[in-house]
Design a protein around this motif. Structure first.
Motif: not given
Lengths: 327, 486
Positions: B83-89, B94
């Motif tokens: 959840a701490s990573l942006n799912p779209t990139v 990152h």
């Protein structure tokens, strides 16, 4: 990706074909007789004799069974011939050529206006910490939500044209003058706004507001902040990009809603598009013209949906692999 | 005086209406790992967030003697890595954005330090496994070389083998930086930290070298945590009855999704006697939860039989099978998610069987809680309500899927004692799924190890240390403190 595109286009073609069948069937089942309408129009309103009607029906081929007539229409349509208008006798494609560009111009302007404004207002609502601003937006959307497009149109007409003469009230240029870029822009303003800010506008604002607002304290946004990224990157890449997916996914449907409103708007603002044409064609039972207009409308909606799908795929990689969960 | 590493003086943190952290002093020199341990709700995470600059605070936070600059000085790895990573990139994006923001760092090297293939940079977060996501999050937190790394419960959701691998890597990061390890697991703290600070109610109760805290805890809290981390079996001595309460034979289950098919169970055999407690242990993806679904007669296997009281449940009529399900109590990993949020505790229990205040008393809750909604309860209270609900349907078999993995060790201890009490008082057969061998050892008579959809080990709990199968050995080696404290 290429396979998906081919599949989507094939589906789109099927939808258009199905639309034409349904439309043909509905018009066929509708009460009234096109031949009678045509004769009535020619004679200036006098009821035609049954013999005259029967003769014309034969000429128009209306006595053939529906599948035969559909096949005749469809085989011509596939070659680019959409028939001739019962009323004017002009080829339907000519009428479309005169009117569809105006409709596309109006629709595209309204779409851009509506979605850009929804994006701006939605982002402000999602990101502001000023309670009064959010409450103001809520109130605005509440009022707008109760106003159908034609009411907006009449209000705009009154405020900007009838009462103040700030804007022209209809058409695409002053009577008797040629169309100029500036004049067109002025004439476009009111109908585009009327179309853009109907009761559906609030839905798009809410989609932006909820999509982005939901993520404001999401772990990945906090992570972006704790890594010391510039505020612009945090907002644009980590908040807006995933947050706008629900909004973008609705754009296709949104264009459909707008196109549905274009008919009334064109009549109110005397806009020379296909919407006005559609309403007179419906009154006169001018079936070839009416079917063609319905199909064009369908094509616009389908194209908008495909475009929306492409944008979503660009924004969200999960949509590319068919994993739309947890958006 | 300049001190290297992290120095915190008089840290206070407020949430609206009250103070949660009361004047904390902590020092973590570069090159050392300090574990901040304690029960849930004690202010550990808020302390960490305040240090990282995510939450306003009072007092001073110094890094290498200077006030900390958000983003540059403190790397932060979140509890829920995915959840701490942006799912779209992508992972690469990152890493590079952090590098760009601070003008230093090498994405490929950061991934490699955490044992990841640099090619993984092209992946999106949702394509990662849980362990990979956690390693990526750690690489991301350290790519620009911050002098301090905070790891906030980074391994709670991971199986012990992956947990050990990840914590070893965190430990390795301490070469040139100060590391603050937030955990509720004193066993993990002892194995991977140099020092331990025990925290409750926003205050540090006890602080010292890890060895000393474990060997000679001074405070009640530290003693409680040490006991919970090392406690002897709480398993009931009552011998199980004869016959089979529930058994499966040759179970095979293939999970098909749009993109791939997974063989979750591949010929699993298991028989549980009446009144017995069996722990089903295995790594993530070993088929544990699928097995629970099959035991509960909820998920129909592709091959093999599920027997309840000697009868094949999938040969029964639908209503008889529903009767079997009614006699099966289920307790899930996330108790909150297993309740309708609009129901009160009383309604949730009454749905399973007649509500009785004694049910809540039995699980150690005040009957006054019956009117509350699940969201207002703590994790441990929620899980006890879930057990009360399972009891209300008068089950003969209770299936518990990771019932304590979201709880701190003190709460876990209470829930495990409760489960053991169920066997003693009601003669209920228990099948417990867990990735934690310590939990297995404490409640179960028998431990079975699931690996790649098969049962590869089946031993009495007290003989677990002598188990031979390589998968069992791997789990044992990875479990903090085995041998030393069991």
């Amino acid at each position: 990706m290429a396979l998906r595109a081919v599949r989507r286009l094939a589906t789109a073609a099927l939808v258009v074909a199905a639309l034409s069948v349904v439309c043909f069937g509905l018009l066929d089942a509708a009460p009234g007789d096109p031949a009678a309408s045509v004769l009535e129009a020619r004679s200036g309103g006098r009821p035609p004799s049954p013999a005259a009607i029967a003769e014309l029906r034969g000429e128009m081929g209306l006595d053939d069974p529906p599948p035969v007539r559909y096949w005749r229409w469809a085989s011509h349509a596939l070659r680019g011939d959409l028939g001739t208008s019962y009323m004017s006798g002009r080829p339907v494609t000519e009428t479309l050529g005169d009117t569809v560009p105006w409709t596309l111009l109006l629709t595209a302007s309204a779409v851009l206006l509506s979605f850009a404004a929804a994006l701006a207002v939605g982002l402000v609502a999602a990101l502001t910490r000023r309670a009064w601003l959010r409450r103001g937006i809520d109130l605005l959307l509440f009022v707008m939500g109760g106003m159908p497009g034609f009411v907006v149109a009449l209000l705009l007409l009154y405020a900007f044209a009838a009462a103040t003469h700030l804007m022209p009230s209809g058409g695409v240029s002053r009577p008797g003058e040629p169309v100029t870029a500036y004049g067109l822009l002025a004439h476009l303003m009111l109908p585009a706004c009327a179309l853009a800010f109907g009761h559906h506008f609030g839905v798009y604002v809410r989609l932006v507001e909820n999509g982005v607002g939901r993520l404001r304290d999401a772990p990945h946004v906090q992570n972006a902040r704790v890594r010391g990224l510039p505020r612009r990157t945090v907002v644009v890449r980590h908040l807006m990009r995933p947050g706008l997916v629900p909004f973008t996914a609705r754009l296709g449907v949104g264009v459909g809603t707008l196109v549905a409103g274009v008919y009334a708007t064109e009549v109110i603002f005397s806009w020379p598009g296909m919407g006005r044409e559609a309403i007179s064609a419906a009154r006169a039972q001018d079936h070839p013209l009416l079917i063609a207009i319905v199909l064009v409308t369908g094509l616009i909606v389908i194209a908008a949906n495909l475009a929306a799908e492409l944008i979503v795929a660009a924004l969200d990689p999960r949509a590319r692999t068919g994993r739309a969960d947890a958006a | 005086m300049t001190s290297s590493g992290l120095t915190i003086t008089g840290l206070t943190v407020d949430v609206p209406g009250r103070r949660v952290v009361h004047g904390l002093d902590l020092a973590v020199p570069a090159g050392r790992v300090l574990a901040l341990a304690g029960p849930s709700g004690g202010g550990k995470t808020l302390t960490a967030r305040a240090i990282a600059g995510l939450h306003p605070h009072g007092g001073t936070v110094l890094v290498n003697g200077r006030p900390s600059v958000r983003g540059r000085d403190v790397g932060y790895a979140f509890q829920d890595a995915l959840a701490s990573l942006n799912p779209t990139v992508t992972v690469r994006r990152h890493l590079t954005e952090t590098v760009k923001a601070h003008g230093t760092g090498d994405p490929g090297a950061a991934l490699a330090r955490f044992g990841l293939d640099p090619a993984l940079a092209a992946a999106h977060p949702f394509e990662l496994s849980g362990g990979q996501a956690q390693r990526v999050a750690l690489a991301l937190a350290t790519v620009h070389g911050p002098p301090v790394l905070i790891a906030d419960e980074v391994t709670t959701a991971l199986d012990p083998v992956t947990q050990a691998a990840v914590l070893d890597l965190v430990r390795a990061e301490a070469r040139d930086r100060a590391i603050l390890l937030i955990t509720h697991d004193l066993a993990a703290a002892a194995r991977w930290a140099d020092d331990i600070a025990v925290m409750r109610d926003g205050r540090i109760v006890e602080q010292g070298p890890a060895d000393r805290i474990l060997a000679d805890p001074q405070s009640d809290l530290a003693r409680g945590l040490v006991a919970a981390a090392t406690a002897a079996p709480v398993a009931a001595e009552a011998p199980p009855g004869d016959g089979e309460a529930v058994s499966v034979q040759g179970l095979r289950r293939v999970l098909r999704s749009r993109r791939r098919t997974t063989v979750a169970l591949d010929g699993a055999d298991l028989a549980v006697r009446p009144g017995e407690a069996v722990a089903i242990v295995g790594r993530s993806g070993s088929g544990k939860s699928t097995l629970v679904g099959a035991l509960a007669a909820l998920d129909r296997p592709d091959a093999g039989t599920v027997l309840r009281g000697g009868r094949d449940v999938w040969a029964l009529r639908d209503r008889d099978r529903r009767a079997v399900r009614r006699r099966t109590g289920l307790v899930f990993q996330d108790p909150l998610a297993s309740f309708d949020p609009r129901h009160t505790v009383r309604q949730a229990i009454a749905e399973a069987g007649p509500y009785d205040d004694d049910l809540l008393r039995y699980v150690g809750l005040d009957p006054a809680m019956a009117a509350r909604r699940p969201a207002t309860l703590s994790g441990g209270e929620c899980q006890r309500v879930a057990i009360a609900r399972a009891l209300a349907q008068k089950p003969d078999v209770l299936l518990a899927d990771e019932p304590t993995s979201g709880l701190d060790v003190l709460t876990e201890d209470r829930v495990l004692r409760l489960l053991t009490g169920l066997r003693r008082d009601h003669g209920i057969t228990i099948a417990l799924v867990t990735h934690d061998l310590r939990v297995a050892r404490r409640v179960a008579d028998r431990v079975v190890v699931l690996h790649a959809g098969r049962i590869v080990e089946d031993v009495p709990a007290r003989a677990l240390d002598d188990a031979r199968h390589p998968e069992t050995r791997r789990l044992l080696d990875a479990t903090a403190l085995t041998g030393k404290w069991a």
